[in-house]
Scaffold this active site. Structure first.
Site, PDB file in Angstrom:
ATOM      1  N   ASP A  11       0.887  -1.183  -0.131  1.00 38.62           N
ATOM      2  CA  ASP A  11      -0.095  -0.027  -0.029  1.00 38.62           C
ATOM      3  C   ASP A  11       0.829   1.280   0.022  1.00 38.62           C
ATOM      4  O   ASP A  11       1.731   1.233   0.912  1.00 38.62           O
ATOM      5  CB  ASP A  11      -0.873  -0.050   1.289  1.00 38.62           C
ATOM      6  CG  ASP A  11      -1.952   1.194   1.268  1.00 38.62           C
ATOM      7  OD1 ASP A  11      -2.209   1.320   0.143  1.00 38.62           O
ATOM      8  OD2 ASP A  11      -2.660   1.059   2.108  1.00 38.62           O
ATOM      9  N   ASP A 106      -3.028   2.478  -6.033  1.00 40.36           N
ATOM     10  CA  ASP A 106      -1.788   2.606  -4.971  1.00 40.36           C
ATOM     11  C   ASP A 106      -1.756   1.322  -4.167  1.00 40.36           C
ATOM     12  O   ASP A 106      -1.148   1.291  -3.057  1.00 40.36           O
ATOM     13  CB  ASP A 106      -2.094   3.728  -4.161  1.00 40.36           C
ATOM     14  CG  ASP A 106      -3.402   3.690  -3.380  1.00 40.36           C
ATOM     15  OD1 ASP A 106      -4.365   3.131  -3.491  1.00 40.36           O
ATOM     16  OD2 ASP A 106      -3.678   4.507  -2.408  1.00 40.36           O
ATOM     17  N   GLU A 107      -2.492   0.355  -4.404  1.00 38.13           N
ATOM     18  CA  GLU A 107      -2.164  -1.043  -3.665  1.00 38.13           C
ATOM     19  C   GLU A 107      -2.656  -2.266  -4.214  1.00 38.13           C
ATOM     20  O   GLU A 107      -3.190  -2.213  -5.513  1.00 38.13           O
ATOM     21  CB  GLU A 107      -3.170  -0.861  -2.406  1.00 38.13           C
ATOM     22  CG  GLU A 107      -4.576  -0.990  -2.553  1.00 38.13           C
ATOM     23  CD  GLU A 107      -5.605  -1.051  -1.260  1.00 38.13           C
ATOM     24  OE1 GLU A 107      -5.220  -1.775  -0.530  1.00 38.13           O
ATOM     25  OE2 GLU A 107      -6.546  -0.266  -1.312  1.00 38.13           O
TER      26      GLU A 107
END
Length: 355
Positions: A11, A106-107
């Site tokens: 993350d 983003d993860e």
């Protein structure tokens, strides 16, 4: 015996805001809000850690964020820039994982159960991924390492920012016991309130409920809650793309100008890539060499062979591709090698031997 699964959840830390702070040094160290303007009806898409100290969080109305921190800097999102960095990060993931399941820009979940690097240590692999992300994007990421997706997801949030948290198989059930229901991934505010009415405050409380009770109260989700209360999550990491290449790269502590040394480094990478290729029963025909110079400019040079690539082929091809770059005259900070153009394995070869 089945191989122990090794799952990493990565993350990025305050992703949108961190990209803005990286690209605009004047924002560094200041409360930054990515989203609408303070006089609009917009909401916070992301905020820096400096802004979070004032109680600001994503999805908060920008007008309220302004009241909490009038000195905050408000900027509009640049999604094209975020997508570009996200693609760069995902390529790093594919260096180490056999399966990558992005959840957002983003993860992502990574399955590294079959990764050979670092003697298969998921913790060391996670450290390498974090290190590569920082070196190549100048951004930090937090990683959670465990034996299933549920625990890996929770672990990545335990030590932010720039964190690395590991939950081992023998620690899973005890970890879940003390975990507040609000921290459970997959349990939102409405379900949390409903559970608290039933006296369920922690994982241990949830474990006291039978499967019949949970399915009666929560329908099909009851089975999921029953399992995660016991630290059980069999969901696989599902890739959203077919792997088209497999590679490895390395960043040097000091820039290198020697072609001989660069060739040796690339041949070391070639051995690792060929070994990983064999583990996945893949055969390639195209080799690509990546060179990043000290000024951060990079080039790639590729060559396709008529036959399946062997290590002896790479001994000849790598120097040929390096000769088509400025290596030797311009200092080099990073080299990479990837193999692509995969053949479909024959039917009798598609199932790897167990021993």
């Amino acid at each position: 015996m089945a191989r122990q699964r090794k799952i990493i959840h990565v993350d990025m830390d305050a992703f949108f805001a961190s990209v803005e702070q990286r690209d605009h040094p004047e924002y560094h160290g200041k409360p930054l809000i990515v989203g609408g303007q303070p006089d609009s009806r917009g909401v916070v898409a992301a905020c820096s850690y400096e802004a979070r100290k004032y109680g600001i969080h994503s999805a908060m109305p920008c007008a309220r964020a302004y009241r909490l921190c009038p000195q905050a800097i408000f900027v509009r999102p640049r999604f094209e820039a975020y997508r570009e960095v996200s693609a760069q990060i995902r390529e790093i993931f594919w260096r180490y994982a056999s399966e990558v399941e992005p959840l957002s820009l983003d993860e992502a979940y990574l399955d590294v159960s079959y990764t050979a690097e670092f003697n298969g240590s998921a913790t060391l692999i996670a450290k390498a991924i974090k290190r590569d992300i920082l070196a190549e994007t100048r951004l930090t990421a937090s990683a959670g390492v465990s034996y299933n997706k549920f625990l890996a997801k929770i672990a990545s949030d335990m030590d932010k920012p720039d964190g690395l948290y590991v939950i081992r198989p023998e620690q899973g059930p005890a970890f879940v016991e003390t975990l507040p229901i609000a921290k459970f991934h997959g349990i939102g505010p409405a379900t949390e309130a409903k559970m608290k009415k039933l006296g369920i405050e922690t994982g241990l409380d949830l474990r006291q409920k039978t499967l019949a009770e949970l399915t009666e109260r929560f329908g099909k989700s009851g089975h999921y809650y029953f399992n995660i209360a016991r630290a059980i999550d069999e969901r696989p990491v599902r890739s959203q793309r077919i792997r088209k290449s497999l590679g490895k790269e390395t960043t040097f502590a000091q820039d290198i100008t020697s072609v001989t040394e660069l060739t040796a480094k690339l041949l070391d990478l070639a051995e690792i890539v060929l070994e990983n290729l064999a583990k996945q029963s893949l055969k390639a025909r195209t080799v690509t060499v990546k060179v990043k110079y000290a000024n951060f400019q990079q080039v790639t040079r590729a060559h396709t062979l008529e036959q399946v690539i062997r290590f002896d082929d790479l001994k000849q091809t790598i120097p040929m591709l390096l000769a088509r770059t400025e290596a030797g005259t311009t200092p080099v900070r990073l080299v990479g090698l990837s193999l692509s153009g995969f053949e479909q394995p024959a039917a009798e070869e598609s199932q790897p031997k167990l021993f």
